[in-house]
Every structure is written in structure tokens, then in C-alpha cells.
Design a protein around this motif. Sequence first.
Motif, mmCIF file in Angstrom:
data_model
loop_
_atom_site.group_PDB
_atom_site.id
_atom_site.type_symbol
_atom_site.label_atom_id
_atom_site.label_comp_id
_atom_site.label_asym_id
_atom_site.label_seq_id
_atom_site.Cartn_x
_atom_site.Cartn_y
_atom_site.Cartn_z
ATOM 1 N N GLN A 200 0.835 -1.202 0.000
ATOM 2 C CA GLN A 200 0.000 0.000 0.000
ATOM 3 C C GLN A 200 0.868 1.250 0.000
ATOM 4 O O GLN A 200 0.368 2.353 0.215
ATOM 5 C CB GLN A 200 -0.930 -0.019 1.207
ATOM 6 C CG GLN A 200 -1.995 -1.102 1.106
ATOM 7 C CD GLN A 200 -3.001 -1.028 2.229
ATOM 8 O OE1 GLN A 200 -2.721 -1.420 3.356
ATOM 9 N NE2 GLN A 200 -4.174 -0.513 1.921
ATOM 10 N N VAL A 201 2.141 1.047 -0.242
ATOM 11 C CA VAL A 201 3.093 2.153 -0.362
ATOM 12 C C VAL A 201 3.616 2.151 -1.789
ATOM 13 O O VAL A 201 4.003 1.110 -2.317
ATOM 14 C CB VAL A 201 4.270 1.985 0.627
ATOM 15 C CG1 VAL A 201 5.193 3.192 0.569
ATOM 16 C CG2 VAL A 201 3.760 1.772 2.039
ATOM 17 N N SER A 209 13.005 5.403 0.514
ATOM 18 C CA SER A 209 12.855 5.181 1.949
ATOM 19 C C SER A 209 13.446 3.828 2.318
ATOM 20 O O SER A 209 13.439 2.892 1.510
ATOM 21 C CB SER A 209 11.372 5.229 2.346
ATOM 22 O OG SER A 209 11.207 4.895 3.707
ATOM 23 N N ASN A 210 13.957 3.731 3.534
ATOM 24 C CA ASN A 210 14.492 2.447 4.006
ATOM 25 C C ASN A 210 13.548 1.770 5.005
ATOM 26 O O ASN A 210 13.955 0.880 5.745
ATOM 27 C CB ASN A 210 15.872 2.644 4.643
ATOM 28 C CG ASN A 210 15.826 3.585 5.846
ATOM 29 O OD1 ASN A 210 14.798 4.194 6.140
ATOM 30 N ND2 ASN A 210 16.946 3.712 6.537
ATOM 31 N N LEU A 211 12.278 2.183 5.008
ATOM 32 C CA LEU A 211 11.324 1.677 5.994
ATOM 33 C C LEU A 211 10.559 0.444 5.527
ATOM 34 O O LEU A 211 10.001 -0.270 6.353
ATOM 35 C CB LEU A 211 10.306 2.765 6.342
ATOM 36 C CG LEU A 211 10.831 4.032 6.993
ATOM 37 C CD1 LEU A 211 9.695 5.050 7.137
ATOM 38 C CD2 LEU A 211 11.439 3.722 8.359
ATOM 39 N N TYR A 212 10.530 0.198 4.228
ATOM 40 C CA TYR A 212 9.546 -0.747 3.710
ATOM 41 C C TYR A 212 10.173 -2.046 3.213
ATOM 42 O O TYR A 212 10.035 -2.432 2.054
ATOM 43 C CB TYR A 212 8.709 -0.068 2.636
ATOM 44 C CG TYR A 212 7.972 1.124 3.200
ATOM 45 C CD1 TYR A 212 7.011 0.946 4.188
ATOM 46 C CD2 TYR A 212 8.270 2.421 2.800
ATOM 47 C CE1 TYR A 212 6.346 2.024 4.743
ATOM 48 C CE2 TYR A 212 7.609 3.507 3.348
ATOM 49 C CZ TYR A 212 6.650 3.301 4.321
ATOM 50 O OH TYR A 212 5.994 4.374 4.877
ATOM 51 N N PHE A 213 10.841 -2.731 4.145
ATOM 52 C CA PHE A 213 11.448 -4.021 3.832
ATOM 53 C C PHE A 213 10.396 -5.031 3.355
ATOM 54 O O PHE A 213 10.593 -5.732 2.363
ATOM 55 C CB PHE A 213 12.171 -4.559 5.070
ATOM 56 C CG PHE A 213 12.524 -6.013 4.980
ATOM 57 C CD1 PHE A 213 13.631 -6.411 4.262
ATOM 58 C CD2 PHE A 213 11.737 -6.974 5.599
ATOM 59 C CE1 PHE A 213 13.960 -7.763 4.162
ATOM 60 C CE2 PHE A 213 12.048 -8.320 5.504
ATOM 61 C CZ PHE A 213 13.172 -8.715 4.783
ATOM 62 N N LEU A 214 9.280 -5.127 4.062
ATOM 63 C CA LEU A 214 8.250 -6.105 3.700
ATOM 64 C C LEU A 214 7.705 -5.850 2.296
ATOM 65 O O LEU A 214 7.594 -6.767 1.477
ATOM 66 C CB LEU A 214 7.097 -6.062 4.703
ATOM 67 C CG LEU A 214 7.209 -6.889 5.983
ATOM 68 C CD1 LEU A 214 5.932 -6.752 6.799
ATOM 69 C CD2 LEU A 214 7.486 -8.350 5.688
ATOM 70 N N GLN A 215 7.335 -4.603 2.031
ATOM 71 C CA GLN A 215 6.755 -4.268 0.736
ATOM 72 C C GLN A 215 7.751 -4.491 -0.409
ATOM 73 O O GLN A 215 7.406 -5.029 -1.458
ATOM 74 C CB GLN A 215 6.267 -2.819 0.723
ATOM 75 C CG GLN A 215 4.987 -2.572 1.476
ATOM 76 C CD GLN A 215 5.193 -2.524 2.974
ATOM 77 O OE1 GLN A 215 6.324 -2.560 3.446
ATOM 78 N NE2 GLN A 215 4.112 -2.440 3.735
ATOM 79 N N GLU A 216 8.974 -4.064 -0.187
ATOM 80 C CA GLU A 216 9.985 -4.158 -1.238
ATOM 81 C C GLU A 216 10.310 -5.607 -1.584
ATOM 82 O O GLU A 216 10.529 -5.948 -2.744
ATOM 83 C CB GLU A 216 11.262 -3.434 -0.804
ATOM 84 C CG GLU A 216 12.332 -3.384 -1.882
ATOM 85 C CD GLU A 216 13.506 -2.519 -1.470
ATOM 86 O OE1 GLU A 216 14.378 -2.293 -2.333
ATOM 87 O OE2 GLU A 216 13.565 -2.078 -0.316
ATOM 88 N N ASN A 217 10.324 -6.484 -0.577
ATOM 89 C CA ASN A 217 10.769 -7.855 -0.781
ATOM 90 C C ASN A 217 9.660 -8.872 -0.956
ATOM 91 O O ASN A 217 9.904 -9.966 -1.468
ATOM 92 C CB ASN A 217 11.664 -8.282 0.385
ATOM 93 C CG ASN A 217 13.006 -7.586 0.375
ATOM 94 O OD1 ASN A 217 13.924 -8.009 -0.301
ATOM 95 N ND2 ASN A 217 13.104 -6.492 1.119
ATOM 96 N N TYR A 218 8.430 -8.540 -0.543
ATOM 97 C CA TYR A 218 7.368 -9.538 -0.580
ATOM 98 C C TYR A 218 6.166 -9.141 -1.424
ATOM 99 O O TYR A 218 5.330 -10.002 -1.716
ATOM 100 C CB TYR A 218 6.911 -9.868 0.845
ATOM 101 C CG TYR A 218 7.958 -10.627 1.622
ATOM 102 C CD1 TYR A 218 8.048 -12.014 1.547
ATOM 103 C CD2 TYR A 218 8.882 -9.946 2.407
ATOM 104 C CE1 TYR A 218 9.014 -12.703 2.247
ATOM 105 C CE2 TYR A 218 9.861 -10.633 3.109
ATOM 106 C CZ TYR A 218 9.920 -12.012 3.027
ATOM 107 O OH TYR A 218 10.893 -12.688 3.716
#
Length: 239
Positions: A200-201, A209-218
Motif C-alpha cells: 500500500q506504499v 525510503s528504508n522503511l519498507y522491507f516487507l513491501q519491497e521484498n514480498y
Amino acid sequence: MISIKNLKSTKKRALATIGFITIAGLAVYYIGDLKKQNFLYSSDSDYRIVSGEAMFTETFTTVEDLAENADIIAEAEVISQENNANYERLDVYTVSELRLTKVYKGDVEIDDTVSVLETGGEFDEREVAKYFAGKPGSKLVNDDLGEPRITSVGIEGSIPMKEGNKYFVFLTEDKDDVYNIVGSVQGKIKINDENTLVSQVSPEVIEHSNLYFLQENYSGQNISELRNEVEHLIASSPN
């Protein structure tokens, strides 16, 4: 003295090493590119999104980090929610009621409900104007306010969860039986009807941004990959 035979052997080994490094590099690039191609994004907002700023005490870059800091890890459905706007401070927060559909960690069971507070939400800019219209010195009157102007506020571009949606969440208990997302916006990702994870980002926000590990990888991946990783972590945890 290095013989011609040894020199040729050394060159072959060096070329083989270079070849292996090149292939490995191409594989990493290909996998990264494949993830970008599969990336799914849905803002779930019909209104313009305004990014609020926040101070983050920690940035999580692995599922293990998220899991270690979570009191509850679960899949859940948002069954109701309430936006709470503070017009004086020009901010808003949202409290969502989640029904747990699968539990990985925590002193909770399937079908239990938990309340989750998130910074951000929707508010009508007209209501803000109406609030300040009643203040001394204001020249606005209610008749001047026009049509509703709804705005979605999301910390760093991440809007709160939406009623009716399903999510994979990492939660930490705050107080009064209210929970927060681990890392404020970092420990949640949407699950669609095909059991695919959806960001949703927006990709543009994630890129800067370095906040969205889950979104970027999954994002774009079947939920089974994240399920398996979490289950393995929980099974191998000493606690």
C-alpha cells in the motif's frame, strides 16, 4: 619459477572465478528485477495522500527483526475502524478492530479481536476550516466552506489499514489493550483475495525510503513464502 603449465592453470582458475562472480551477479540482478516485475501496489485510497513525518527509533530490515519485536504475529481482517481527527493540531489517527484469522505468535487465538492504533487516516479539510472559522479573528463563515475535500494522511506515504482488507501484521502491545504496528508502518502488508501480498506504499516512496522491507521484498509474492519464513523463525526460537 612458475612453469607455463602452472601459469595456464592459474589463468583458468582466475577466469573460472571471474565467470562465477559474473553469473552470481547476473542472478542477483535477475532475481531483483523479477521481484520488481511482480510488485503489486494498491493505495486503497480514493483521495489524495498527504505524507506525514515521524521519527523512527529503529528501521527493520529482516523478518527476524520484526518477529523478535512483535508480541503478536498474525493474519487478520479489519472488521471495523474509527478515524479520530484533531483539528487543533491538524493530525489524525485511526483505531482498527482486527479479527485474527491465523496466529503465529502471541497469547491470542484465531477469531480473537485486537484494537490497533495507527497514526494517519482520513479527514475533511472543510471540517478543519469549520473548526478555525469559529476562532477569534477568522473571516470564514460556514457558508464559505464549499464541497467536502477528503484527504488521506499517511506516515511516510503509508496510509492506515482499511476496513474489509486482510493483512499480515507484526504487532506490539502499547497500553489499555491497544496494539501498534511494529516500527509504526513497517510491520504490515496487505493480503489480497488470491493470497498475494500487496504493497500500500507506492514504488516511488519505497525507492527513497528504508522503511519498507516487507513491501519491497514480498509485494507480488504468494503469502506462502512469508508464512514459511515466520513459521521457521517461531519453531527455531528458544522462547
